[in-house]
Design an enzyme around this catalytic site. Structure first.
Site, PDB file in Angstrom:
ATOM      1  N   THR A 200     -10.146   1.621 -31.672  1.00 33.27           N
ATOM      2  CA  THR A 200      -9.668   2.963 -31.666  1.00 33.27           C
ATOM      3  C   THR A 200      -8.783   3.474 -30.381  1.00 33.27           C
ATOM      4  O   THR A 200      -9.055   2.831 -29.132  1.00 33.27           O
ATOM      5  CB  THR A 200     -10.515   3.831 -31.715  1.00 33.27           C
ATOM      6  N   GLU A 347     -10.918   3.634 -38.045  1.00 33.59           N
ATOM      7  CA  GLU A 347     -12.161   3.544 -38.756  1.00 33.59           C
ATOM      8  C   GLU A 347     -12.395   3.525 -40.381  1.00 33.59           C
ATOM      9  O   GLU A 347     -13.098   3.012 -40.848  1.00 33.59           O
ATOM     10  CB  GLU A 347     -13.443   4.756 -38.470  1.00 33.59           C
ATOM     11  N   LYS A 456     -10.182  27.841 -29.539  1.00 36.78           N
ATOM     12  CA  LYS A 456     -11.227  28.517 -29.895  1.00 36.78           C
ATOM     13  C   LYS A 456     -10.897  29.713 -29.048  1.00 36.78           C
ATOM     14  O   LYS A 456     -11.213  29.967 -28.123  1.00 36.78           O
ATOM     15  CB  LYS A 456     -12.536  27.831 -29.574  1.00 36.78           C
ATOM     16  N   TRP A 461     -10.869  30.556 -35.007  1.00 42.91           N
ATOM     17  CA  TRP A 461     -10.474  29.151 -34.639  1.00 42.91           C
ATOM     18  C   TRP A 461      -8.867  29.031 -34.850  1.00 42.91           C
ATOM     19  O   TRP A 461      -8.532  29.586 -36.092  1.00 42.91           O
ATOM     20  CB  TRP A 461     -10.973  28.163 -35.602  1.00 42.91           C
TER      21      TRP A 461
END
Ligand code: AMP
Length: 558
Positions: A200, A347, A456, A461
């Site tokens: 990754t 992944e 935030k 959000w």
């Protein structure tokens, strides 16, 4: 919605009477060799040569390479790393390593040498097959990777790499092929054997190893060829702009091998003009890359709309980060080109969702349809999606409730190499993607942010991706990245880093006014910084951690 209960592995019921035929890449290789030997593979090499070959020739050389590698002692389970651009020799290694039972490990050449060294050491790479032009990079980390026992050098042109008397332990790639036994055939490999390894990009914490099996890669290949997926078929001419070290170039090379589609590899020249030139010359029908590549291409096409004949192009595949709606619209309206937006992860091999317009949404008005096209679409066959809140409660598919996307499927990792990062899997076996999303009643997933990038602000959000999309719809804006800056009262507030198009101007006030129509007032950025370029990760995504580090205090310093 019906979601089957997790039970893995499922109980074996031995009543069915079908052959237990292994799902291996070797079968896909054999298909190309047997059925598509004349299928073309074109590569622009580092020295500028436009090299042409066929699957038949690639198959012949792949077997010789595998034989040469086994003479060098490469055996089942050994890690064969590549440090290379996209070209036909890289494809040969893509096939030879897994089909001979070894594991292909594509190293990301855009990472810092210390990081590549960490990854190669962690993976215990034994052989490195490297482009001649990338030898200086290899030399920066090779000494820190004791497991490397052989380096094989691929020339920057069609012939042999220049001799380097100072490096007698290095072998030339063509010499390894020449040493191969023409009678060599691949050994049998099992479908659950290791096939390939990718790390990754690790913008937080160390990079983690994702180890694909033959089975996962074969099923992924089939999924990429489905008509309502990427629909790769023999009629296609595919240009993977996405590097072969980025999640196996999204599986495009294997999809082409499986179907006989013509492959066009761009080598290291990835500027918009060079890519457009290849697209026109080779009549590319499907090209895949990250949005920054397409933004550059759109700017060149807009500047010279008649210069490039792209009538062969059926789809430009965009993934890796969010495709801005204005870009999708610009390609379609101004140049008649369809963008296909897809989402995935290393992944996930990497295909997760694809944004096809289903019948059920096709009667939406133009604006709503564009909004839908800019979402990440719904799950590919065999991928399942859900999203959950911080306590793990699965959330409703109402198109509004934000939560972390979780996935499962036969090409989704079940753990990382060395069992690192175990907290990324839920107790009931789903992989936690780290992407904050909404899912609508039709299953369309919309990425609002990476969980670490979501802003935030008080209890609210704020989606940086939604703000970026809206900003990039302004005619003067080339690129915009929105990130969280510290705020005394609200804890975090959005700040926009903006790159203006050449010879264009826009003030902060104009940008704020432009945004007012499309986002709620409390989402408006508190500040704008005009920059020459947005910093990027090794795979071409906006590097927001760098923006936060540079401008994170901009609101408190005022
Ligand atoms: P990588 O493993 O480097 O391919 O990165 C995977 C991550 O890239 C995902 O978890 C997303 O955050 C992001 N990503 C990939 N495709 C998209 C997309 N189409 N829109 C938004 N983000 C994306």
């Amino acid at each position: 919605m019906h979601l089957p209960k997790a039970s893995y592995p499922p109980p074996i019921m031995a009543h069915a009477r079908m052959m237990d035929f292994p799902l291996t890449l070797t079968h896909l290789f054999d298909r190309a060799r047997r059925y598509f030997p004349k299928g073309e593979v074109v590569s622009r090499l580092a020295d500028g040569t436009l090299h042409r070959t066929t699957y038949g020739e690639i198959a012949r050389r792949t077997l010789l390479l595998a034989s040469g590698l086994s003479k060098l002692g490469v055996k089942k389970g050994d890690r064969v790393a590549t440090l290379a651009w996209n070209h036909y020799r890289h494809l040969e290694t893509y096939l030879a390593a897994p089909c001979m039972g070894a594991t292909l490990h594509t190293l990301n050449l855009r990472l810092h040498p210390d990081e590549i060294g960490y990854i190669a050491r962690h993976a215990e790479d034994q052989i490195v097959i490297v482009d001649h032009s990338l030898l200086p990079l290899l030399q920066k980390f090779r000494a820190h990777v004791p497991s490397i026992r052989k380096v094989i050098v691929m020339a920057d042109g069609p012939g042999k790499a220049p001799d380097r008397p100072e490096a007698s332990a290095e072998l030339d790639y063509e010499a390894v092929i020449a040493s191969g036994d023409p009678k060599y055939e691949f050994p049998e490999v099992g479908e659950r054997d290791e096939a390939a390894l990718c790390y990754t990009s690790g913008t937080t914490g160390n990079p983690k190893g994702v180890l694909y099996s033959h089975r996962s890669m074969t099923l992924h290949t089939l999924a990429t060829t489905m008509v309502d997926s990427l629909g790769v078929g023999e009629r296609d001419v595919v240009l993977p702009v996405v590097p072969m070290f980025h999640a196996n170039a999204w599986g495009l090379p294997y999809a082409c091998v499986a179907t006989g589609a013509k492959l066009v590899f761009p080598g290291p020249k990835l500027d918009a003009e060079s890519l457009l030139d290849l697209m026109v010359k080779e009549k590319v029908t499907l090209a895949g890359g990250v949005p920054t590549i397409w933004l550059g291409i759109l700017a060149v096409l807009d500047a010279a709309p008649k210069k490039y004949d792209l009538t062969a192009m059926r789809t430009m595949l965009v993934g890796g980060s969010a495709a801005p709606a204005a870009m999708i619209d610009g390609f379609k309206k101004r140049h008649g080109i369809d963008i296909l937006h897809a989402w995935g992860m290393t992944e996930m091999s990497p295909l997760g969702t694809i944004c096809r317009i289903k019948n059920a949404v096709s009667d939406r008005d133009d604006a709503a349809l564009l909004e839908t096209k800019a979402s990440q679409g719904f799950a590919a066959a065999f991928v399942e999606t859900r999203h959950a809140d911080d306590e793990g409660h699965v959330l409703p598919w109402d198109g509004a409730t934000m939560g972390e996307l979780e996935v499962r499927g036969p090409w989704v990792a079940s753990s990382y190499v060395g069992d690192e990062g175990k907290d990324r899997w839920t107790k009931d076996g789903w992989f936690k993607t780290g992407d904050v999303v909404t899912i609508d009643s039709e299953g369309y997933v919309r990425i609002c942010d990476r969980s670490k990038d979501v802003i935030k602000s008080g209890g609210e959000w704020i989606s940086s991706v939604a703000l970026e999309n809206a900003l990039m719809a302004h005619p003067a804006v080339l690129e915009a990245a929105v990130f969280a800056a510290h705020h005394e009262k609200w804890s975090e507030r959005p700040v926009a880093a903006v790159v203006l198009k050449k010879d264009q101007r826009a003030t902060k006030e104009e940008l704020a006014k432009h945004l007012e129509g499309s986002v709620s007032k409390i989402w408006l950025p508190d500040a704008y910084v005009f920059v020459d370029q947005i910093p990027r990760t090794s795979t071409g995504k906006f590097l927001k951690s760098k923006l936060r580090a540079t401008y994170g205090d901009i609101l408190t310093k005022k």
